[in-house]
Design a protein around this motif. Structure first.
Motif, PDB file in Angstrom:
ATOM      1  N   ASN A  87      38.009  47.168  32.751  1.00 18.25           N
ATOM      2  CA  ASN A  87      37.213  46.071  32.185  1.00 18.25           C
ATOM      3  C   ASN A  87      37.939  45.401  31.026  1.00 18.25           C
ATOM      4  O   ASN A  87      37.967  44.167  30.922  1.00 18.25           O
ATOM      5  N   TRP A  92      39.657  38.489  34.457  1.00 21.99           N
ATOM      6  CA  TRP A  92      38.693  37.982  35.434  1.00 21.99           C
ATOM      7  C   TRP A  92      37.956  39.126  36.110  1.00 21.99           C
ATOM      8  O   TRP A  92      38.525  40.178  36.389  1.00 21.99           O
ATOM      9  N   THR A  93      36.668  38.916  36.404  1.00 19.44           N
ATOM     10  CA  THR A  93      35.884  39.890  37.145  1.00 19.44           C
ATOM     11  C   THR A  93      36.424  40.003  38.570  1.00 19.44           C
ATOM     12  O   THR A  93      36.785  39.003  39.191  1.00 19.44           O
ATOM     13  N   ARG A  95      36.523  42.765  42.390  1.00 25.63           N
ATOM     14  CA  ARG A  95      35.995  43.911  43.121  1.00 25.63           C
ATOM     15  C   ARG A  95      37.131  44.803  43.576  1.00 25.63           C
ATOM     16  O   ARG A  95      38.224  44.321  43.913  1.00 25.63           O
ATOM     17  N   THR A 100      32.391  46.539  41.309  1.00 18.98           N
ATOM     18  CA  THR A 100      32.664  45.294  40.595  1.00 18.98           C
ATOM     19  C   THR A 100      33.117  45.611  39.174  1.00 18.98           C
ATOM     20  O   THR A 100      32.429  46.318  38.437  1.00 18.98           O
ATOM     21  N   GLU A 102      33.700  44.134  35.706  1.00 21.58           N
ATOM     22  CA  GLU A 102      33.389  42.990  34.852  1.00 21.58           C
ATOM     23  C   GLU A 102      34.499  42.775  33.832  1.00 21.58           C
ATOM     24  O   GLU A 102      34.985  43.717  33.219  1.00 21.58           O
ATOM     25  N   SER A 103      34.872  41.527  33.647  1.00 22.22           N
ATOM     26  CA  SER A 103      35.979  41.199  32.749  1.00 22.22           C
ATOM     27  C   SER A 103      35.582  41.232  31.279  1.00 22.22           C
ATOM     28  O   SER A 103      34.573  40.650  30.883  1.00 22.22           O
TER      29      SER A 103
END
Length: 213
Positions: A87, A92-93, A95, A100, A102-103
């Motif tokens: 993270n 950038w976010t 997968r 997932t 998250e950024s």
């Protein structure tokens, strides 16, 4: 000479302190010279085998002393909680098999440039201008080094992105480079090994082509 202390990045989800390492070159304490500064990601891997994730550090203290390089090196440990390093080290976010991610890359770099760098420049005899400020990292840290050199080009004039994890989003990186013309002088070192994961070499080639157009 290496100083180690704990620090926090309040903008990030974790409140767990992480280690901050500051290397001062030989002669720093007895002179008045000012020095360039290199910032590095994954600080726990930079100096000590006993701190390194896989038991083998970069050995930067020995290298700097052997080479005679006169710089201050500042290295920050990644998030010590689980897989949250991903993270912190992605702009950038995305997968992946872990789900997932998250950024929080922007928050990480805002802290580097708006909190950590001013503190280092105040506490130590640095050359604070962009011409004497560099950043480096590998894998996800390499991705962040490239991101920092482009998105924070007013701060960093040099970067080393070793095996950068461009698989996160080569398209977003190409768009970022296209939208942010680099100031002169800017020098970015990129590399990738022949045994890298599938697609990393192709991603690096695509990004390099965009950067040199």
């Amino acid at each position: 000479m290496i100083y180690v202390r704990k620090t926090q990045i309040p903008a990030l989800p974790t409140r767990e302190p992480r280690r901050l390492y500051v290397y001062l070159p030989k002669g720093y304490r007895t002179g008045e010279q000012r020095y360039p500064v290199l910032y590095m990601f994954d600080g726990h891997n930079v100096f000590y085998d006993s701190h390194a994730t896989y038991g083998k550090s970069w050995g930067m203290k020995e290298y700097l002393e052997r080479s005679g390089a006169k710089i201050i090196l500042v290295a920050v440990e990644c998030n010590p909680e689980g897989n949250r390093r991903l993270n912190e080290y992605t702009p950038w976010t995305f997968r992946c098999p872990l789900g997932t991610i998250e950024s929080h890359g922007r928050e990480t770099m805002d802290w580097f440039t708006q909190v950590l760098k001013p503190e280092i420049d105040h506490r130590y005899r640095t050359l604070p201008d962009r011409a004497h400020t560099a950043i480096a990292g590998s894998s996800m840290g390499g991705l962040m080094s490239l991101y920092a050199a482009v998105a924070y080009n007013d701060v960093f004039s040099r970067a080393a992105a070793l095996s950068p994890s461009l698989w996160v989003s080569r398209t977003r990186m190409k768009e970022l480079i296209g939208a942010h013309p680099l100031r002169e002088p800017t020098r970015i070192y990129l590399d990738v090994g022949t045994g890298e994961i599938e697609g990393r070499r192709e991603a690096l080639a695509a990004v390099f082509e965009t950067a040199t157009q």
